[in-house]
Write an enzyme that holds these catalytic residues in place. Structure first.
Site, short mmCIF file in Angstrom:
data_model
loop_
_atom_site.label_atom_id
_atom_site.label_comp_id
_atom_site.label_asym_id
_atom_site.label_seq_id
_atom_site.Cartn_x
_atom_site.Cartn_y
_atom_site.Cartn_z
N ASP A 110 0.82 -1.22 0.00
CA ASP A 110 0.00 0.00 0.00
C ASP A 110 0.85 1.27 0.00
O ASP A 110 0.32 2.36 -0.14
CB ASP A 110 -0.96 -0.01 1.20
CG ASP A 110 -0.20 0.02 2.51
OD1 ASP A 110 0.78 -0.75 2.63
OD2 ASP A 110 -0.57 0.79 3.41
N MET A 122 1.36 -5.54 6.13
CA MET A 122 0.62 -4.46 6.77
C MET A 122 -0.08 -3.59 5.74
O MET A 122 0.53 -2.68 5.17
CB MET A 122 1.61 -3.58 7.56
CG MET A 122 2.47 -4.36 8.52
SD MET A 122 1.68 -4.51 10.11
CE MET A 122 2.39 -3.05 10.91
N ASP A 138 -17.96 -64.84 -27.31
CA ASP A 138 -19.32 -64.32 -27.18
C ASP A 138 -20.05 -65.14 -26.12
O ASP A 138 -20.10 -66.38 -26.21
CB ASP A 138 -20.03 -64.40 -28.53
CG ASP A 138 -21.38 -63.70 -28.51
OD1 ASP A 138 -21.46 -62.55 -29.00
OD2 ASP A 138 -22.34 -64.29 -27.98
N ASN A 162 -30.12 -61.40 -19.00
CA ASN A 162 -30.76 -60.09 -18.80
C ASN A 162 -32.25 -60.26 -18.54
O ASN A 162 -32.82 -59.61 -17.65
CB ASN A 162 -30.57 -59.20 -20.03
CG ASN A 162 -29.23 -58.47 -19.99
OD1 ASN A 162 -28.72 -58.15 -18.93
ND2 ASN A 162 -28.64 -58.23 -21.16
N GLU A 192 -21.86 -58.28 -25.75
CA GLU A 192 -21.27 -59.31 -24.89
C GLU A 192 -20.11 -60.00 -25.59
O GLU A 192 -19.79 -61.15 -25.29
CB GLU A 192 -22.34 -60.31 -24.45
CG GLU A 192 -23.01 -61.08 -25.58
CD GLU A 192 -24.26 -60.38 -26.16
OE1 GLU A 192 -24.41 -59.15 -25.94
OE2 GLU A 192 -25.06 -61.06 -26.81
#
Lengths: 457, 457
Positions: free
Chosen positions: B10, B55, B330, B338, B373
């Protein structure tokens, strides 16, 4: 920068002297007494930089250097040729073999250490890219290392900052054979030109009349838009202290006046190759990262990307009560295109379809291939009305201009059905919104296709 | 290393003095006269390092530092706190706020420049990772920057190289609260311990009795297996020249004797955070690259990877007349799994199936999910007999051990059909071989499933 320095010299006392000096400076030292031994050490990754004697029985230093620089596994190692010879033609042979620098015996220690440190600092940055690029090479995206080793270092755009008209002319003429050269006498205008981009290399006189060329070099090295450029200083022999300072803060190389035409060409080529090596590695790493989020056929984002981006987008919209809309697009009767024109034509249509969708969406929208012939558009900030309007524009655009496939031999009219939904206050995740878009799409299909249907109010 | 230094003070005369000094050393300088101004400059990416006065009215330097270090966008910027205060408690407040170093006014120029250069060199390497990680963040793989800013710097493994038993004890006790500490008095044994890995940080006395601790530091920085460790020196005030040398060749920080307990803890924490930041970025980049070649469900390579790897593999086998075999696997009647158990159980089976295939293939084989698969195995160097045998082992392994799904609630017996083919001299590309494997797989299915069928002779 501590690192392992490989010293290659067939004379034991030379080797020991250099080893002692480097060791005093806290470098690690590896020694080789012949070319083949040096090549093996480099190929096994046991050193970070090579100091290479020229005069060796069997394979000389020039040949060792040439082999290192054309082998993708070792091309990244900095090589400094060290020799008792000092004919310009010898320097040139070394540089032509790809050496990064050429030091003459008796070696000036400060020059040696400065140069070794500067080369090692550059290498430290590239090494980080190198290890990432190793992985990306496995993707088979071309081999960045082979590409880099084969790089000729020609065809670069060079910015020459020099206020002595004769010197500038001579250098520009020598370089113009392989490169495009722009001359700029004023350092301020040079800085502007450099930030406006497009240059691969800057060649900067540090003896400019009334201003400090070294300051310009420091600016070029520290600005985001120019710090990746290759940078070579041009100075007087009695200005070595300032040239050394330049190397210390990151300038890549220097040339002494009067500038030897061939040395100029060789050093520029080396720096261009080095820069392009980094760029190639950077590009390979970047490309592999992008690959992970891209659908290969259409170039749109893939479903993985969509899924992952939707989470924060949805969270943000919910937290700040912002609009968020989602469109699911499905090409009508896509199977019949495949059946009538073949799979290749089907792929062509998909690609062209994706391109048109992209053209009619905003930069902030996410456009992703959702699967087969489905594309999802997510529009941050959009209302249902906005999204319907966007969908309608796309629908209209598809129907009105047929798709040319098979090199223009067939024109196929393609229509699209679109389901539109927005985020609701009660949604727990983006999949609620996606589900409603999908339901709307189903109704678009059921009610005759080629239409935009919004979620039920 | 040239770069843009942000000076925050500053008081205008202080600002100007520091600016003049840094400018003389060819650093670019940016100035800010308040905390908020400094934060804005950093957030906009306009500087590479911050020199911060403590400061200041309004927001003091500690607070500015704390904000920079906890904001993911600025946490990577090195911060040096500069102040007239020199109470240990002030140093500590700075380090606790995350500062990388703390310099006391009047500033010793050499110390300042050494430290700034050392921090900038480290940053140059990290920046390269940072820009790559930016892209990987878009993949939504967590946010490496947020992670890094939140890192506490605790729980590290520390190697303490110190031959003064009292000093070693005191330091180890202080660090043991948050870390695991190993003490080693002998530098040779320390080097071995460090290369054997696992340490995050080494703390090295440079005043070892009868040997040079700085040499050990240089070795640690130059060996591949240790150069990523964080490294801190411990030395005497009258040994500043050597400490500076250490910073110059890449040591990350130092502590002066008598070592203040809290400063020790703070500096170790800062270095651990810095190191973990790099590691996190490196990991994010690496993970995105791997993502591009991995099938998300099974963790096997994906089809993209297979396609790209097959080209060079096939070319190499053809050029050197080497064997190359291909198996397509496969899962039999996968749809019925499924249908009977649900998609989640189907996914579980796929994952477990992939794991078993991986266990029964060699490291040099490529195993990739080909779609649904189907899994493809490519075996470099293998004959048809080798490949059939490998296929038979896998087939048998699948059939004989049922797959547990739904947390062990169901055991499903899964069988697999496998088609096998090898490269023929007349093949023009790998797809010829893949096609024959696929034909063989078709015949395996047609002739009753759960079998390995080789291509027709």
């Amino acid at each position: 920068m501590s690192a392992r320095v490989l010293i290659v010299d067939d004379l034991f006392p030379n080797l020991k002297l250099l080893e002692a000096k480097l060791s005093m400076e806290y470098f690690g030292v590896v020694a080789a007494m012949s070319g083949p031994e040096a090549l093996a050490i480099c190929e096994n990754g046991l050193c970070d930089i090579v100091l290479l004697d020229v005069m060796m029985p069997g394979m000389d230093g020039f040949e060792v250097c040439r082999r290192l620089k054309t082998n993708p596994a070792t091309a990244h190692l900095p090589v400094v040729i060290v020799t008792a010879l000092d004919e310009p033609s010898d320097r040139l042979r070394g540089l032509d073999a790809g050496a990064d620098d050429f030091l003459t015996k008796p070696i000036d220690d400060t020059a040696l250490f400065t140069r070794v440190r500067s080369l090692l600092r550059l290498k430290a940055v590239t090494d980080e890219l190198r290890s990432r690029a190793m992985a990306s090479r496995e993707l088979g995206m071309g081999d960045p290392f082979a590409l880099a080793a084969a790089e000729t270092g020609q065809g670069a755009r060079i910015l020459l900052v020099e206020d002595r008209p004769n010197a500038a002319d001579r250098m520009a003429t020598a370089l113009a054979q392989h490169h495009t050269v722009t001359i700029e006498a004023d350092p301020h205008r040079a800085l502007v030109a450099a930030t406006e981009g497009g240059f691969d290399l800057a060649l900067v006189s540090i003896d400019l009349d009334g201003s400090d060329g070294l300051r310009l070099c420091s600016q070029l090295r520290s600005l985001d838009r120019t710090r990746d450029m290759a940078l070579i200083m041009v100075g007087e022999t009695n200005g070595m202290a300032r040239l050394t300072r330049g190397l210390d803060f990151g300038v890549h190389d220097y040339l002494l006046r009067p500038v030897d035409r061939n040395e100029l060409i060789a050093r520029v080529r080396t720096q261009i190759r080095r820069r392009r090596f980094s760029e190639t590695l950077r590009g390979a790493v970047q490309a592999s990262i992008e690959l992970a989020m891209t659908d290969e056929l259409t170039g749109l984002h893939n479903r993985r990307y969509l899924d992952r981006q939707l989470v924060p987008l949805f969270g943000e919209a919910a937290a700040q009560s912002l609009g968020l809309a989602c469109l699911i697009l499905d090409i009508d009767r896509f199977k019949s295109i495949n059946d009538s024109y073949g799979h290749e034509a089907g792929d062509e249509v998909l690609k062209a379809f994706a391109d048109r969708v992209r053209q009619h969406t905003r930069g902030i929208d996410i456009v992703a291939r959702f699967g087969g012939e489905e594309v999802v558009i997510v529009m941050p900030g959009a209302t249902l009305v906005d999204a319907q309007a966007a969908g309608e524009r796309i629908r209209e655009r598809m129907e009105s201009v047929p798709f040319l496939v098979q090199r223009g031999a067939a024109a196929i009219t393609v229509t699209v059905s679109i389901g539109v939904a927005i985020r609701h206050a009660g949604d727990t995740s983006a999949s609620d919104m996606l589900k409603r878009s999908d339901d709307a799409l189903y109704r678009a299909k059921a009610s005759g296709r080629n239409r935009v249907v919004a979620e039920a109010a």
